[in-house]
Design a protein around this motif. Sequence first.
Motif, short mmCIF file in Angstrom:
data_model
loop_
_atom_site.label_atom_id
_atom_site.label_comp_id
_atom_site.label_asym_id
_atom_site.label_seq_id
_atom_site.Cartn_x
_atom_site.Cartn_y
_atom_site.Cartn_z
N VAL A 1 0.85 -1.20 0.00
CA VAL A 1 0.00 0.00 0.00
C VAL A 1 0.88 1.25 0.00
O VAL A 1 1.89 1.32 0.72
N PHE A 2 0.49 2.23 -0.80
CA PHE A 2 1.27 3.46 -0.95
C PHE A 2 0.37 4.69 -0.81
O PHE A 2 -0.77 4.70 -1.28
N LEU A 3 0.92 5.72 -0.19
CA LEU A 3 0.33 7.05 -0.25
C LEU A 3 0.97 7.80 -1.41
O LEU A 3 2.07 7.46 -1.86
N PHE A 4 0.28 8.83 -1.90
CA PHE A 4 0.80 9.61 -3.02
C PHE A 4 0.99 11.07 -2.58
O PHE A 4 0.03 11.76 -2.25
N ARG A 5 2.24 11.49 -2.48
CA ARG A 5 2.64 12.86 -2.15
C ARG A 5 1.96 13.38 -0.87
O ARG A 5 1.44 14.50 -0.86
N PRO A 6 1.95 12.62 0.21
CA PRO A 6 1.21 13.04 1.40
C PRO A 6 1.76 14.30 2.05
O PRO A 6 0.99 15.09 2.64
N GLU A 7 3.07 14.51 1.96
CA GLU A 7 3.64 15.69 2.61
C GLU A 7 3.14 16.97 1.94
O GLU A 7 2.99 18.00 2.60
N ASP A 8 2.87 16.92 0.63
CA ASP A 8 2.31 18.08 -0.06
C ASP A 8 0.94 18.44 0.51
O ASP A 8 0.60 19.62 0.63
N ASN A 9 0.16 17.42 0.85
CA ASN A 9 -1.15 17.68 1.44
C ASN A 9 -1.03 18.28 2.84
O ASN A 9 -1.80 19.16 3.22
N TRP A 10 -0.06 17.78 3.61
CA TRP A 10 0.17 18.34 4.95
C TRP A 10 0.56 19.81 4.86
O TRP A 10 0.03 20.65 5.61
N ILE A 11 1.44 20.15 3.93
CA ILE A 11 1.86 21.55 3.76
C ILE A 11 0.67 22.41 3.38
O ILE A 11 0.45 23.50 3.94
N ARG A 12 -0.13 21.95 2.42
CA ARG A 12 -1.29 22.75 1.99
C ARG A 12 -2.34 22.85 3.08
O ARG A 12 -3.00 23.89 3.23
N PHE A 13 -2.51 21.77 3.86
CA PHE A 13 -3.46 21.80 4.97
C PHE A 13 -3.11 22.93 5.93
O PHE A 13 -3.99 23.70 6.37
N ASN A 14 -1.84 23.08 6.25
CA ASN A 14 -1.43 24.12 7.17
C ASN A 14 -1.50 25.51 6.55
O ASN A 14 -1.73 26.50 7.26
N GLU A 15 -1.35 25.61 5.23
CA GLU A 15 -1.57 26.90 4.56
C GLU A 15 -3.03 27.32 4.69
O GLU A 15 -3.34 28.48 4.93
N SER A 16 -3.93 26.34 4.55
CA SER A 16 -5.35 26.62 4.73
C SER A 16 -5.64 27.01 6.18
O SER A 16 -6.41 27.94 6.45
#
Length: 353
Positions: A85-100
Amino acid sequence: MTKTHEIVIDKVKESKINSIDFSNLTFGKTFTDHMLECTWRDGEWHTAEIKPYGPIQVEPSCKVFHYGQAIFEGMKAFKDGEGDVFLFRPEDNWIRFNESAKRLAMPEVPKEVFMEGLKKLVNLDKEWVRYGEGLSLYLRPFMIASENGVAAAPGTEYKFMIIMSPAFAYYKGDVRVIIASEFSRAADGGVGYAKAAGNYAASFYPNNLALEEGYQQIIWTDAASHEYLEEAGTMNIFVRIGDKLLTAPNNDRILNGVTRRSIMQMAKDHGITVEERRVSVKELTAAANDGSLKEIFGTGTAAVIVPIKGYKHEDFKFELPTLESSYATLLMGALKDIQYNRAEDQHGWRVKI
């Protein structure tokens, strides 16, 4: 109960997975056995908990209901032919989540809570990630103001949560769109670049009007003039004119899409010229009239790529040509090959659980 890296895990006694028909899924309606919850209170994040999926209890005065402090992300987990099982670019989502979070005056979520919580949650429910073309596990991190009180001010208590839903196709059937000339999705200086819940709520009414006319989505234009293309419904927008792929540049009205950035890189990897620039409705219509408009498609986590079959702008209507070899098909295949671990990940986007 076990505590690992500040994440408490409480497993369900019996999984409900055997009651799920994975061949007949409605997007976003079925959820896995577990969810993650973490509370911010007294100026700090408390212990994160992974526990059985179920209702949360809040009071009618909960601030999210009154002032809309709510943000979210959309992500996916994929299973390959070997069962990994793999996630796809999860750190990008974390960064954007905190921008929001910053834009809505909410506390930022620490990386160890977001990333480690996500990995442990997916690992716990990894049997819900099914292998097969189009199958995935949709991940929904979100945060709400959970403080009680109706004073018009940022909350002093927040809940960060992650829920997960097995997914198949998001859009089914042909998609045709209306190009907006009256309603706007976002304005300069606003929250259009954030994944704020209110952005989506505000789009529902004009989208219902489009549905009444037989169109499935709206291509949003800039609020100031309605002259330039910005987004396609809940997706970023791409236009192919000739052999060039065009997409609107990021600004404070447009979501910085992870899939958008991935598709741009995939295009460059395949030698396709990509231009980030403003595309006017006039340019689009001129290209439609002279035959150089080849494709329009939207990109996003849930849908990946959605080809647009036709559009309407005021009194002008146009049907896109049917291509034997489209950029949409090529790029979707290339991206899925990475997501499902069928191709080399030269950009380091996959994260193995």
